[in-house]
Design an enzyme around this catalytic site. Sequence first.
Site, PDB file in Angstrom:
ATOM      1  N   ASN A  47       0.818  -1.001   0.059  1.00 45.62           N
ATOM      2  CA  ASN A  47      -0.152  -0.081   0.024  1.00 45.62           C
ATOM      3  C   ASN A  47       0.771   1.245   0.098  1.00 45.62           C
ATOM      4  O   ASN A  47       0.204   2.269  -0.377  1.00 45.62           O
ATOM      5  CB  ASN A  47      -1.051   0.026   1.350  1.00 45.62           C
ATOM      6  CG  ASN A  47      -1.592   1.243   1.137  1.00 45.62           C
ATOM      7  OD1 ASN A  47      -2.455   1.650   0.507  1.00 45.62           O
ATOM      8  ND2 ASN A  47      -1.165   1.998   2.489  1.00 45.62           N
TER       9      ASN A  47
ATOM     10  N   TYR B  95       3.345   9.936 -11.110  1.00 40.47           N
ATOM     11  CA  TYR B  95       2.567   9.174 -10.270  1.00 40.47           C
ATOM     12  C   TYR B  95       1.777   8.405 -11.165  1.00 40.47           C
ATOM     13  O   TYR B  95       1.422   7.120 -10.882  1.00 40.47           O
ATOM     14  CB  TYR B  95       1.517   9.975  -9.352  1.00 40.47           C
ATOM     15  CG  TYR B  95       0.807   9.205  -8.659  1.00 40.47           C
ATOM     16  CD1 TYR B  95       1.018   8.927  -7.167  1.00 40.47           C
ATOM     17  CD2 TYR B  95      -0.624   9.226  -8.763  1.00 40.47           C
ATOM     18  CE1 TYR B  95       0.172   8.318  -6.528  1.00 40.47           C
ATOM     19  CE2 TYR B  95      -1.674   8.580  -8.152  1.00 40.47           C
ATOM     20  CZ  TYR B  95      -1.061   7.919  -6.931  1.00 40.47           C
ATOM     21  OH  TYR B  95      -2.141   7.496  -6.040  1.00 40.47           O
TER      22      TYR B  95
ATOM     23  N   LYS C  58       1.350   4.021 -11.438  1.00 32.00           N
ATOM     24  CA  LYS C  58       0.438   3.182 -10.951  1.00 32.00           C
ATOM     25  C   LYS C  58      -0.233   2.398 -12.147  1.00 32.00           C
ATOM     26  O   LYS C  58      -0.828   1.324 -12.003  1.00 32.00           O
ATOM     27  CB  LYS C  58      -0.975   4.013 -10.725  1.00 32.00           C
ATOM     28  CG  LYS C  58      -0.530   4.764  -9.093  1.00 32.00           C
ATOM     29  CD  LYS C  58      -0.116   3.962  -8.269  1.00 32.00           C
ATOM     30  CE  LYS C  58       0.163   4.621  -6.840  1.00 32.00           C
ATOM     31  NZ  LYS C  58       0.320   3.582  -5.638  1.00 32.00           N
TER      32      LYS C  58
ATOM     33  N   THR D  46      -7.315  11.769   1.874  1.00 37.36           N
ATOM     34  CA  THR D  46      -6.134  11.532   2.985  1.00 37.36           C
ATOM     35  C   THR D  46      -5.176  12.545   2.709  1.00 37.36           C
ATOM     36  O   THR D  46      -5.121  13.233   1.840  1.00 37.36           O
ATOM     37  CB  THR D  46      -5.876  10.161   2.220  1.00 37.36           C
ATOM     38  OG1 THR D  46      -5.476  10.260   1.060  1.00 37.36           O
ATOM     39  CG2 THR D  46      -6.956   9.088   2.334  1.00 37.36           C
TER      40      THR D  46
END
Length: 284
Positions: free
Chosen positions: A93, A170, A174, A205
Amino acid sequence: MPGRLQHRVAIITGAGSGIGLESAILFASEGASVVLADINLPAAERVSKLIAELHPNAQTLVKKSDVGKESDVKALVDDTVAKFGRLDVMFNNAGIMHPEDSTALDTEESIWDLTMQINVKGVWFGSKYAILAMRKNPTDVAKGLRVGGSIINTASFVAVMGAATPQLAYTASKGAVLAMTRELAMVHAREGIRVNSLCPGPLRTPLLMDFLNTEEKRQRRLVHLPMGRFGEAVELARSALFLASDDSSYMTGTDFLVDGGLSSCYVTPEGEPVLQPPASLQTA
């Protein structure tokens, strides 16, 4: 009634905050022995204390781990097996979204390399050593334990569609996680090792909110969300629990999108947005 992860051992990287934190608490509540791995050791220790308060019988192990370093990941898995005797769930994670990650024209090579080191190599290392451990799992029919296990890799909705706010490194990282997950799943399916990716939509988050650090950036994301709100980390933790448990026993190689409908939406629907999560999540 036994929990869905009773007698099982789970490693969660990035366990000190966000999805990792909520997953650690949830996995422990479902009977798992949980290894809390994070580069921020005090954050992981706080989660361990919280679990002890909420679930006094839960077993935890806290490890400082930089997932971008193979030696750290190997030690993490070795220490887990040494303490608990097996590894059933590996939740890769941990990840970064660097605030200086931008377009192809503006992203520095150092930002690209750091993002790939953590987000791609970290998943590779975690999967590699988890597979080696899961192959050796002792079976215990009475407890429902067997060879194999579940590997969950955190990807993102941006792996299947472009991001409105530029974050090239990023997004590319991914996408690599999705491709790696599919191949791992196919290669190791006959060993009883399931490998799935968890693809969150935009979540409230620290990782995303630190990146979307202006109201303009936040609204640029929200306009694409049919539900009109960011997701909550606990909503992804519940999805991770599904992938970790036998509830998903016939799933492998899946890109599990939990994105509030974003990837299915051409334009957002009319009407007032639902800006608050369900009441049950607000008190979780």
